[in-house]
Write an enzyme that holds these catalytic residues in place. Structure first.
Site, PDB file in Angstrom:
ATOM      1  CG  ASP A  37     -85.209  41.632  26.614  1.00 30.50           C
ATOM      2  OD1 ASP A  37     -84.907  42.702  26.040  1.00 30.50           O
ATOM      3  OD2 ASP A  37     -84.525  41.149  27.531  1.00 30.50           O
ATOM      4  CG  ASN A  85     -87.536  50.492  27.784  1.00 31.63           C
ATOM      5  OD1 ASN A  85     -88.484  49.810  27.445  1.00 31.63           O
ATOM      6  ND2 ASN A  85     -86.386  49.944  28.167  1.00 31.63           N
TER       7      ASN A  85
END
Ligand code: FPP
Length: 273
Positions: A37, A85
């Site tokens: 991330d 996502n």
């Protein structure tokens, strides 16, 4: 089998020493999972487009794979694209898919030369067909490799995985193949996308957030967590070493007490003596 460096960099003496110290000091986790991330924030802080952050993250992927393989980690699982996502702007999703295709094309041969098997989990049918084909070719090419398994979690989420498992088990129950009493941890585990993979021993999250983001929800029941503030593009093997060092200091009690663990170790030592 010829082994070439995944990063094309010669391993330094210091790095070899650091790795052997880690191996001597304690157990190397069999399965390391990573939530990569911070790519977007890394790019934003540099006035770049988000995709530049993802592109820079590929070097971190390479270095992590190489370091884990050298250390003797058996499984490395990377959360590359979650079910959620898909909700990102279309331009980012298609740029990410393109990057994935390019990376697979470029790196699969390298993985193969290093005796590393490529695996993927997730709702793979949702991926663009070119991407899916590259992935299938890579998995086929590397299927007999033994040194390490790298699993890409793509269009993956822990809830998707559990839903699938429950659906399959319900169908087997309905058809009379299994009874309700047969439902236990082991049966559920066998119906998850990770049926062939041990549960992660160590989960690393970059980017500083303290959450699991729908990753390996069932599988992380007793996983040790290591969170670093480093953004994924800045993540390198040094942070892997830091994470493993931290892991080696943890006492994994699996719900028991220290004294029981001590007794278990004594019995095991006697059995192997
Ligand atoms: C999360 O950062 C990262 C991703 C959604 C994509 C990860 C993909 C790569 C590193 C590229 C290639 C990977 C492989 C396996 C070939 P973010 O965008 O959520 O960052 P932010 O939290 O700072 O916005």
């Amino acid at each position: 089998m010829e082994k070439i460096a995944i990063t094309n960099k010669k391993q330094t003496k210091e790095d070899i020493l650091r790795q052997s110290l880690l191996k001597e000091r304690g157990q190397i986790p069999e399965h390391v999972a990573i939530i990569m991330d911070g790519n977007g924030r890394w790019a934003k802080e540099r006035g770049k487009m988000r995709i530049q952050g993802h592109k820079a993250g590929v070097d971190s992927v390479r270095d992590s794979i190489e370091a884990c393989a050298q250390l003797g980690v058996g499984h490395l699982t990377l959360y590359a694209f979650s079910t959620e996502n898909w909700r990102r702007p279309k331009t980012e999703v298609s740029a990410l898919m393109k990057l994935l295709i390019q990376t697979l094309r470029k790196e699969t041969i390298n993985l193969n030369k290093n005796d590393i098997r490529l695996n993927a989990i997730g709702e793979l049918e949702r991926l663009p067909s070119i991407c899916l084909n590259e992935l299938k070719e890579g998995m086929e090419m590397t299927k007999d490799n033994q040194r390490m398994v790298i699993t890409l979690a793509l269009s993956y989420s822990g809830r998707w995985d559990i839903n699938n498992a429950v659906r399959e088990i319900a169908q087997k129950f309905k058809s009379g193949e299994i009874s309700a009493d047969a439902i236990n941890d082991d049966l559920i585990r066998k119906h998850l996308a990770t049926a062939e993979i041990p549960d992660p021993d160590l989960l690393i999250r970059t980017g500083g957030d303290f959450r699991i983001s729908n990753f390996l929800l069932w599988q992380c029941a007793y996983t040790e967590f290591f969170i670093t503030n480093k953004y994924w593009p800045d993540f390198r093997r040094d942070q892997i070493y830091e994470a493993i060092e931290a892991y080696q200091t943890r006492e994994r009690r699996f719900g028991m007490i220290s004294e029981q663990l001590y007794e278990q170790q004594k019995t095991q030592a006697k059995a192997t003596a």
